[in-house]
Design a protein around this motif. Structure first.
Motif, PDB file in Angstrom:
ATOM      1  N   LYS A 260       0.828  -1.213   0.000  1.00  0.00           N
ATOM      2  CA  LYS A 260       0.000   0.000   0.000  1.00  0.00           C
ATOM      3  C   LYS A 260       0.854   1.251   0.000  1.00  0.00           C
ATOM      4  O   LYS A 260       0.531   2.233  -0.671  1.00  0.00           O
ATOM      5  CB  LYS A 260      -0.939  -0.001   1.199  1.00  0.00           C
TER       6      LYS A 260
ATOM      7  N   LYS B  30       2.087   1.853  -3.345  1.00  0.00           N
ATOM      8  CA  LYS B  30       0.981   1.931  -4.308  1.00  0.00           C
ATOM      9  C   LYS B  30       1.062   0.800  -5.334  1.00  0.00           C
ATOM     10  O   LYS B  30       0.872   0.998  -6.531  1.00  0.00           O
ATOM     11  CB  LYS B  30       0.921   3.296  -4.996  1.00  0.00           C
TER      12      LYS B  30
ATOM     13  N   ASN C  56      -6.229   3.370  -9.602  1.00  0.00           N
ATOM     14  CA  ASN C  56      -6.409   4.208  -8.410  1.00  0.00           C
ATOM     15  C   ASN C  56      -7.523   3.682  -7.525  1.00  0.00           C
ATOM     16  O   ASN C  56      -7.413   3.712  -6.296  1.00  0.00           O
ATOM     17  CB  ASN C  56      -6.682   5.664  -8.810  1.00  0.00           C
TER      18      ASN C  56
ATOM     19  N   ILE D  11      -6.177   0.600  -5.658  1.00  0.00           N
ATOM     20  CA  ILE D  11      -5.168   0.938  -4.661  1.00  0.00           C
ATOM     21  C   ILE D  11      -5.810   1.567  -3.428  1.00  0.00           C
ATOM     22  O   ILE D  11      -5.419   1.286  -2.295  1.00  0.00           O
ATOM     23  CB  ILE D  11      -4.095   1.866  -5.257  1.00  0.00           C
TER      24      ILE D  11
END
Length: 121
Positions: free
Chosen positions: A18, A21, A116, A119
């Motif tokens: 995380k 990313k 996005n 993530i």
């Protein structure tokens, strides 16, 4: 990855993914299926794949939330092995993405928004 980031044997890799990313393997597979479904919906995939997926508006004439969102019809199979096919998983992955991601017209923009989304969620 543990060596590069200086992680110990008990540190969780998920937290580092995380922070970098990056997506884990399961999420990358969903991401790839979503890209394939985008290509199918926008006639960028081979015909044999495109003919396997039917828009929900072609299944019935009722104006439902699913048909208004552009969902794909999910077929039910007689055995549990059907739930591991592209026809089932791809349609479910596509239907579960937010409408603002699915309504993007450009493949590059779709990839960015979809990545996005995966993530951050």
């Amino acid at each position: 990855m543990r060596l590069i980031l200086g992680l110990g044997p008990r540190d969780h890799v998920a937290d580092m993914l995380k922070s970098l990313k990056w997506m884990d393997i399961e999420t990358r597979i969903k991401y790839a299926r979503c890209i394939l479904m985008f290509k199918i919906k926008h006639d960028m995939a081979p015909g044999y794949l495109s003919s396997s997926f039917v828009p929900l508006t072609d299944v019935h004439r009722y104006n439902t939330r699913g048909s208004a969102r552009g969902n794909v019809f999910v077929t039910d199979g007689p055995i549990s092995a059907h739930k591991r096919t592209l026809g089932y998983l791809g349609a479910n992955d596509w239907n579960n993405r937010p409408t603002e991601i699915r309504q993007v017209r450009s493949l590059c923009d779709f990839k960015t928004k979809c990545k996005n989304y995966f993530i951050t969620n």
